[in-house]
Design a protein around this motif. Structure first.
Motif, PDB file in Angstrom:
ATOM      1  N   LEU A   1     -20.189   3.946 -24.898  1.00  0.00           N
ATOM      2  CA  LEU A   1     -20.059   4.959 -23.696  1.00  0.00           C
ATOM      3  C   LEU A   1     -20.053   6.319 -23.884  1.00  0.00           C
ATOM      4  N   ALA A   2     -18.946   6.806 -24.791  1.00  0.00           N
ATOM      5  CA  ALA A   2     -18.567   8.207 -25.152  1.00  0.00           C
ATOM      6  C   ALA A   2     -20.152   8.960 -25.820  1.00  0.00           C
ATOM      7  N   VAL A   3     -20.474   8.095 -26.643  1.00  0.00           N
ATOM      8  CA  VAL A   3     -21.855   8.599 -27.628  1.00  0.00           C
ATOM      9  C   VAL A   3     -23.024   8.880 -26.403  1.00  0.00           C
ATOM     10  N   ALA A   4     -23.087   7.771 -25.387  1.00  0.00           N
ATOM     11  CA  ALA A   4     -24.160   7.964 -24.478  1.00  0.00           C
ATOM     12  C   ALA A   4     -23.974   9.108 -23.624  1.00  0.00           C
ATOM     13  N   ASN A   5     -22.589   9.156 -23.293  1.00  0.00           N
ATOM     14  CA  ASN A   5     -22.509  10.360 -22.292  1.00  0.00           C
ATOM     15  C   ASN A   5     -22.877  11.710 -22.842  1.00  0.00           C
ATOM     16  N   GLY A   6     -22.475  11.903 -24.413  1.00  0.00           N
ATOM     17  CA  GLY A   6     -22.555  13.124 -25.089  1.00  0.00           C
ATOM     18  C   GLY A   6     -24.426  13.241 -25.237  1.00  0.00           C
ATOM     19  N   ARG A   7     -25.011  11.916 -25.438  1.00  0.00           N
ATOM     20  CA  ARG A   7     -26.314  12.347 -25.438  1.00  0.00           C
ATOM     21  C   ARG A   7     -26.896  12.689 -24.149  1.00  0.00           C
ATOM     22  N   VAL A   8     -26.431  12.262 -23.037  1.00  0.00           N
ATOM     23  CA  VAL A   8     -26.832  12.600 -21.625  1.00  0.00           C
ATOM     24  C   VAL A   8     -26.667  14.198 -21.464  1.00  0.00           C
ATOM     25  N   LYS A   9     -25.568  14.525 -21.775  1.00  0.00           N
ATOM     26  CA  LYS A   9     -25.098  15.824 -21.848  1.00  0.00           C
ATOM     27  C   LYS A   9     -25.985  16.939 -22.514  1.00  0.00           C
ATOM     28  N   SER A  10     -26.520  16.403 -23.838  1.00  0.00           N
ATOM     29  CA  SER A  10     -27.332  17.024 -24.553  1.00  0.00           C
ATOM     30  C   SER A  10     -28.738  17.226 -24.087  1.00  0.00           C
TER      31      SER A  10
END
Length: 296
Positions: free
Chosen positions: A54-63
């Motif tokens: 979820l943290a990685v996905a949130n980072g990708r979403v932000k990017s």
């Protein structure tokens, strides 16, 4: 979490009931407990993995959101540039249209000038023919007729008009002067200037001080001859001398000096008189056929 509490409850039940349950039942409960522990451990691992994912996905979403914002900014810049280019193109089309109109206008004006020049050249040729039609071929070699801006210039060579080094009219000049006088008298409303010119060789005669005197005296001789011999009204005539200061050729050569030693008869009509002169030929009594004037 709920899983430890459940395990604890099961343990209490198992201890309490140990004395009253069979060994087989106890083993089953213990096996279930072990299975539950494994399940709990697996769920904890999955939970931690899910948190990390979820943290990685949130980072990708932000990017991706940052990239999207950047692309939107780029699109705006490109749109602004396109709008500016379109405006410039429209303005350029207007400027090109104006330039084409100006070029067409200039071409039209140039054509008008060309037509006017051609018409002027034609009128000058007609007038030259009218003025020279009574002169013989031999006389035309010593007489040059030009029309410049409505003014008629009849240039006479000095060796045809005067005795050498003198201002006296020669005998052979009479025939030519009589024809020129006829032209002047036919156009009797025009003013006539007789202008004397010399080369730059100083005069040596005692009764003539310099080339100013010589040119003025020669012009005066022609004026008086036109008046007394050929009956031209003196009020129409003006005599003037320009000495050596109005050359038309190089005084460093014999041919140039010969061209500069001349007398000009300048006929100056007004514009309406000039247009009349175009269509009127002098009443020549001479039987000499018309000749083509020399090229200007």
């Amino acid at each position: 979490m709920k899983f430890p509490k459940l395990i604890l409850a099961l343990l209490i039940v198992a201890v309490t009931a140990q004395s009253c349950v069979s060994t087989k039942k106890y083993k089953e409960l213990n096996a279930n407990y072990t299975q539950l522990q494994n399940s709990t451990r697996d769920l904890s691992v999955k939970y931690q993995t899910s948190e990390q994912q979820l943290a990685v996905a949130n980072g990708r979403v932000k990017s991706l959101e940052d990239q999207l914002a950047s692309e939107r900014a780029n699109v705006k810049v490109l749109q602004d540039a396109l709008n500016k280019c379109l405006n410039s193109t429209n303005q350029g089309s207007v400027n090109i249209s104006k330039l084409v109109d100006e070029i067409n206008s200039s071409n039209k004006y140039i054509q008008q000038l060309v037509n006017a020049k051609s018409k002027s050249d034609s009128l000058n040729m007609v007038l030259t023919n009218n003025l020279t039609r009574s002169l013989s071929q031999q006389e035309l070699s010593d007489v040059d007729v030009k029309v410049l801006k409505g003014v008629v210039y009849i240039s006479l060579a000095d060796n045809m008009l005067y005795k050498s080094g003198s201002y006296e009219i020669s005998d052979k000049a009479g025939a030519t002067l009589s024809k020129i006088a006829k032209i002047i008298k036919d156009y009797n409303t025009y003013d006539v200037l007789i202008e004397g010119n010399t080369d730059n060789v100083p005069i040596t005669q005692k009764n003539i001080r310099n080339n100013w005197d010589l040119s003025a005296l020669r012009a005066s001789s022609v004026v008086q001859s036109l008046q007394t011999t050929y009956g031209v009204e003196p009020k129409r005539l003006t005599a003037g001398g320009r000495g050596e200061y109005n050359p038309i050729a190089d005084n460093n050569t014999p041919d140039g000096k010969s061209k500069n030693r001349r007398t000009q008869i300048i006929i100056t009509p007004k514009l309406d008189q000039f247009m009349d002169l175009i269509g009127k030929a002098p009443d020549a009594q001479s039987t000499t056929p018309p000749v083509t004037p020399p090229k200007q």
